[in-house]
Enzyme design. Structure first.
Site, PDB file in Angstrom:
ATOM      1  N   LYS A 172       0.837  -1.201   0.000  1.00  0.00           N
ATOM      2  CA  LYS A 172       0.000   0.000   0.000  1.00  0.00           C
ATOM      3  C   LYS A 172       0.873   1.251   0.000  1.00  0.00           C
ATOM      4  CE  LYS A 172      -1.884   2.687   3.050  1.00  0.00           C
ATOM      5  NZ  LYS A 172      -1.826   3.971   2.340  1.00  0.00           N
ATOM      6  N   GLY A 225       7.106   4.908   8.326  1.00  0.00           N
ATOM      7  CA  GLY A 225       6.226   6.042   8.594  1.00  0.00           C
ATOM      8  C   GLY A 225       6.409   6.531  10.011  1.00  0.00           C
ATOM      9  N   SER A 226       5.345   7.096  10.573  1.00  0.00           N
ATOM     10  CA  SER A 226       5.469   7.725  11.890  1.00  0.00           C
ATOM     11  C   SER A 226       5.502   6.683  13.003  1.00  0.00           C
ATOM     12  CB  SER A 226       4.304   8.685  12.108  1.00  0.00           C
ATOM     13  OG  SER A 226       3.105   7.965  12.138  1.00  0.00           O
ATOM     14  N   THR A 227       6.083   7.074  14.116  1.00  0.00           N
ATOM     15  CA  THR A 227       6.163   6.173  15.265  1.00  0.00           C
ATOM     16  C   THR A 227       4.764   5.844  15.777  1.00  0.00           C
ATOM     17  OG1 THR A 227       8.346   7.040  15.814  1.00  0.00           O
ATOM     18  CG2 THR A 227       7.151   5.954  17.592  1.00  0.00           C
ATOM     19  N   GLU A 247      10.316   0.959  10.248  1.00  0.00           N
ATOM     20  CA  GLU A 247      11.304   2.020  10.019  1.00  0.00           C
ATOM     21  C   GLU A 247      10.551   3.316  10.294  1.00  0.00           C
ATOM     22  OE1 GLU A 247      13.103   4.766   9.101  1.00  0.00           O
ATOM     23  OE2 GLU A 247      12.816   4.377   6.964  1.00  0.00           O
ATOM     24  N   CYS A 281      13.258  10.707   7.291  1.00  0.00           N
ATOM     25  CA  CYS A 281      13.379  10.213   8.663  1.00  0.00           C
ATOM     26  C   CYS A 281      14.811  10.370   9.164  1.00  0.00           C
ATOM     27  CB  CYS A 281      12.947   8.759   8.716  1.00  0.00           C
ATOM     28  SG  CYS A 281      13.669   7.786   7.398  1.00  0.00           S
ATOM     29  N   GLU A 382       9.772  15.276  15.861  1.00  0.00           N
ATOM     30  CA  GLU A 382      10.104  15.229  14.434  1.00  0.00           C
ATOM     31  C   GLU A 382       9.202  16.209  13.679  1.00  0.00           C
ATOM     32  OE1 GLU A 382       9.139  11.613  12.162  1.00  0.00           O
ATOM     33  OE2 GLU A 382      11.156  11.768  11.311  1.00  0.00           O
TER      34      GLU A 382
HETATM   35  P1  TAP Z   1       1.837   7.915   8.748  1.00  0.00           P
HETATM   36  O1  TAP Z   1       0.475   7.979   9.298  1.00  0.00           O
HETATM   37  O2  TAP Z   1       2.823   7.115   9.518  1.00  0.00           O
HETATM   38  O3  TAP Z   1       1.736   7.359   7.237  1.00  0.00           O
HETATM   39  C1  TAP Z   1       2.659   6.491   6.621  1.00  0.00           C
HETATM   40  C2  TAP Z   1       1.923   5.385   5.886  1.00  0.00           C
HETATM   41  O4  TAP Z   1       1.140   4.643   6.807  1.00  0.00           O
HETATM   42  C3  TAP Z   1       0.945   5.887   4.821  1.00  0.00           C
HETATM   43  O5  TAP Z   1       0.913   4.951   3.748  1.00  0.00           O
HETATM   44  C4  TAP Z   1      -0.370   5.864   5.569  1.00  0.00           C
HETATM   45  O6  TAP Z   1      -1.465   5.807   4.705  1.00  0.00           O
HETATM   46  C5  TAP Z   1      -0.219   4.597   6.379  1.00  0.00           C
HETATM   47  N1  TAP Z   1      -1.091   4.482   7.544  1.00  0.00           N
HETATM   48  C6  TAP Z   1      -1.702   5.463   8.253  1.00  0.00           C
HETATM   49  N2  TAP Z   1      -2.431   4.936   9.261  1.00  0.00           N
HETATM   50  C7  TAP Z   1      -2.269   3.593   9.198  1.00  0.00           C
HETATM   51  C8  TAP Z   1      -2.756   2.497   9.970  1.00  0.00           C
HETATM   52  N3  TAP Z   1      -3.568   2.666  11.022  1.00  0.00           N
HETATM   53  N4  TAP Z   1      -2.383   1.251   9.626  1.00  0.00           N
HETATM   54  C9  TAP Z   1      -1.555   1.035   8.588  1.00  0.00           C
HETATM   55  N5  TAP Z   1      -1.088   2.030   7.816  1.00  0.00           N
HETATM   56  C10 TAP Z   1      -1.426   3.300   8.114  1.00  0.00           C
HETATM   57  O7  TAP Z   1       2.458   9.355   8.537  1.00  0.00           O
HETATM   58  P2  TAP Z   1       1.712  10.720   8.135  1.00  0.00           P
HETATM   59  O8  TAP Z   1       0.464  10.940   8.945  1.00  0.00           O
HETATM   60  O9  TAP Z   1       1.564  10.723   6.671  1.00  0.00           O
HETATM   61  O10 TAP Z   1       2.813  11.784   8.585  1.00  0.00           O
HETATM   62  C11 TAP Z   1       2.866  12.213   9.939  1.00  0.00           C
HETATM   63  C12 TAP Z   1       4.279  12.278  10.447  1.00  0.00           C
HETATM   64  O11 TAP Z   1       4.888  11.002  10.358  1.00  0.00           O
HETATM   65  C13 TAP Z   1       5.226  13.168   9.641  1.00  0.00           C
HETATM   66  O12 TAP Z   1       5.083  14.499   9.954  1.00  0.00           O
HETATM   67  C14 TAP Z   1       6.564  12.592  10.024  1.00  0.00           C
HETATM   68  O13 TAP Z   1       6.954  13.110  11.254  1.00  0.00           O
HETATM   69  C15 TAP Z   1       6.271  11.115  10.142  1.00  0.00           C
HETATM   70  N6  TAP Z   1       6.647  10.378   8.906  1.00  0.00           N
HETATM   71  C16 TAP Z   1       7.787   9.656   8.952  1.00  0.00           C
HETATM   72  C17 TAP Z   1       8.181   8.984   7.816  1.00  0.00           C
HETATM   73  C18 TAP Z   1       9.438   8.163   7.874  1.00  0.00           C
HETATM   74  S1  TAP Z   1      10.305   7.951   6.552  1.00  0.00           S
HETATM   75  N7  TAP Z   1       9.834   7.597   8.979  1.00  0.00           N
HETATM   76  C19 TAP Z   1       7.451   9.041   6.642  1.00  0.00           C
HETATM   77  C20 TAP Z   1       6.252   9.763   6.642  1.00  0.00           C
HETATM   78  C21 TAP Z   1       5.872  10.432   7.788  1.00  0.00           C
HETATM   79  P3  TAP Z   1      -2.168   7.138   4.121  1.00  0.00           P
HETATM   80  O14 TAP Z   1      -1.171   8.246   4.192  1.00  0.00           O
HETATM   81  O15 TAP Z   1      -2.498   6.753   2.733  1.00  0.00           O
HETATM   82  O16 TAP Z   1      -3.362   7.387   4.969  1.00  0.00           O
END
Ligand code: TAP
Length: 491
Positions: A172, A225-227, A247, A281, A382
């Protein structure tokens, strides 16, 4: 343009018929409508991956490798289209998509294509008369959930080792950046990856992502993604005790000592935080300066930051594009307020640029904030944008205390000409990766991942193959010994 899900080797609509536009972050205009997978679509994708698993996992490893090598060639042959799609969908400057994202993606498939028939089990010297060996077996159907910051590259980091090891995949992408994943699906079919081996299901994280983490037919879930979301995934995975690989976020310390080459350190520190608009990240988001060089360094660093060319990502001269979504831009900008509330000083940026041609996009000026204390929110949370928090230290002990003073532990860097100090810090930093006189280097052979709240498991290198396989231990009674446990006369 309209894009569908990729399930069982076919592009198909979501069963619900639902779609969502993906936007160009340069001006927030729609680029394409994308089908949004629901739970029933994930069920179909898992069933397709389960059907494909026996044949793919038993194929000669060298044949799987050959297909991945062909995919790497096809990525190179389609490099310009992939680079433009990635820039359009995410806001990456096209010069970075061309020079980094696409070549790194091809290199990753090529590395694991070569690895497929070189990753092997072991023979273990056990007691006389017995042969003991291990098999490294694929895990089964793996679920992979990737974020929006490096969609093309991150899908390769997850899919290449999983495929080389013989797993099948339900992937996904983030709902706001699905385009390059769907293009890769097309190239995978052309490369000869059989139908059902890879299934791509763009959809909401809270629906499709959550269901992948829960699904009883999925044996492992790998997430970037996010912690906070990572923790949700761990909870959702408990139903069938999935293997989980995470990660997650980071708050990378980037430490500049008084004996550093300042020209290299200024340039490298700007790259550490401003590449990809700071949406990484591993970004060096805590810039830690020795007090003896802090003023000079900050002046040079600020001058460089202010000179970074913001602009349309499709313009080859652009050095910094927009953030990937308006929602995220607002979140990043809100940290300027957080800094001010805690007595921080905004040295540069902290706002959207005023230029008319950028007004409709998700742009943020390169932002430099001097924090009052390393315990302040801007030095702990972050931000995930072009937002660097500057801290100073007086000696090595204080530098280490500050560097290790967060819950995260992903990327870290240090600039010094003192060899012993460099290796001492490499040993003592609470981090998965340390760059010495450099920052943010990655290679498909080098393990990538974190400790603490930055997650567990490693992408790339032999470690990734270990993550995507499980070990089976096989015992053979080669001397046909009769067990001595119940001695009875032979019949
Ligand atoms: P996340 O919520 O962590 O999104 C990352 C991925 O996880 C997306 O594909 C998202 O889908 C999916 N996701 C969301 N909720 C999920 C769940 N309950 N079960 C499984 N998958 C789920 O990040 P975000 O809200 O886009 O960003 C928020 C913060 O996260 C950022 O500001 C940053 O601090 C951090 N972040 C970190 C990274 C890395 S590389 N570590 C990358 C992105 C963000 P959808 O987006 O399609 O809903």
């Amino acid at each position: 343009m309209r894009h569908q899900l990729f399930i069982g080797g076919q592009f198909v609509d979501a069963l619900s018929g639902e779609t969502q536009p993906t936007l160009n972050p340069h001006d927030n205009t729609p680029i394409a409508d994308v089908a949004m997978a629901g739970r029933a679509d994930v069920d179909l994708a898992v069933a397709a991956a389960q059907r494909a698993f026996p044949k793919w996992s038993r194929m000669a490893a060298a044949d799987r490798g050959r297909i991945l090598l062909k995919l790497a060639d096809l990525i190179e042959a389609n490099a310009e289209e992939l680079a433009r799609l990635e820039s359009l969908d995410t806001g990456h400057p096209i010069k970075d998509s061309r020079a980094l994202d696409v070549p790194r993606t091809a290199a990753c498939y090529r590395y694991f294509g070569g690895m497929a028939d070189k990753f092997q089990g072991e023979t273990i010297p056990v007691e006389a008369g017995f042969l003991n060996y291990t098999l490294r077996e694929p895990v089964g159907v793996v679920g992979q959930v990737v974020p929006w910051n490096f969609p093309l590259m991150f899908t390769s980091w997850k899919m290449a080792p999983a495929l080389a090891a013989g797993n099948t995949i339900v992937m996904k992408p983030a709902e706001i950046t699905p385009l390059t994943s769907l293009k890769i699906a097309e190239l995978m079919a052309e490369a000869g990856i059989p139908e059902g081996v890879v299934n791509i299901v763009p959809g909401l994280g809270s629906v499709a992502g959550q269901y992948i983490a829960e699904h009883p037919g999925i044996a492992k879930v790998a997430f970037t993604g996010s912690t906070a979301t990572g923790k949700r995934i761990v909870q959702a995975s408990a139903g069938n005790l999935k293997k989980v690989q995470l990660e997650l976020g980071g708050k990378g310390p980037n430490i500049v000592f008084e004996d550093a080459n300042l020209t290299a350190a200024v340039n490298g520190s700007a790259w550490a935080i401003f590449h990809n608009q700071g949406q990484a990240c591993i970004a060096g988001s805590r810039l830690m300066l020795h007090s003896a060089i802090a003023d000079e360094f900050l002046e040079r660093f600020t001058t460089l930051a202010r000179s970074i060319r913001l602009g349309n990502p499709l313009d080859a001269a652009t050095e910094m594009g927009p953030l990937t979504s308006a929602l995220h831009r607002d979140r990043v900008l809100s940290y300027a307020q957080v800094a001010a509330e805690q007595g921080g000083e905004i040295v540069a940026g902290g706002r959207a640029p005023v230029a008319a041609e950028l007004a409709r996009g998700c742009y943020v000026e390169p932002t430099i904030v001097k924090a009052r204390s390393w315990r302040d929110r801007v030095a702990q949370e972050e931000v995930f944008g072009p937002f660097v928090t500057v801290l100073t230290f007086k000696d090595d002990a204080e530098a280490l205390e500050i560097a290790n003073g967060t819950d995260y532990g992903l990327g870290s860097g240090l600039w010094t000409s003192n060899l012993q100090r460099a290796h001492r810090f490499a040993r003592d930093l609470h981090a998965g990766m340390v760059w010495i006189n450099s920052y943010k280097r990655v290679n498909p052979g080098s393990p990538f991942g974190g400790v603490g709240q930055s997650g567990y498991g490693r992408e790339m290198g032999f470690d990734a193959m270990r993550e995507y396989t499980q070990v089976k231990s096989v015992w053979v009674n080669v001397d046909a010994q009769i067990p001595p446990w119940y001695p009875r006369p032979a019949a």
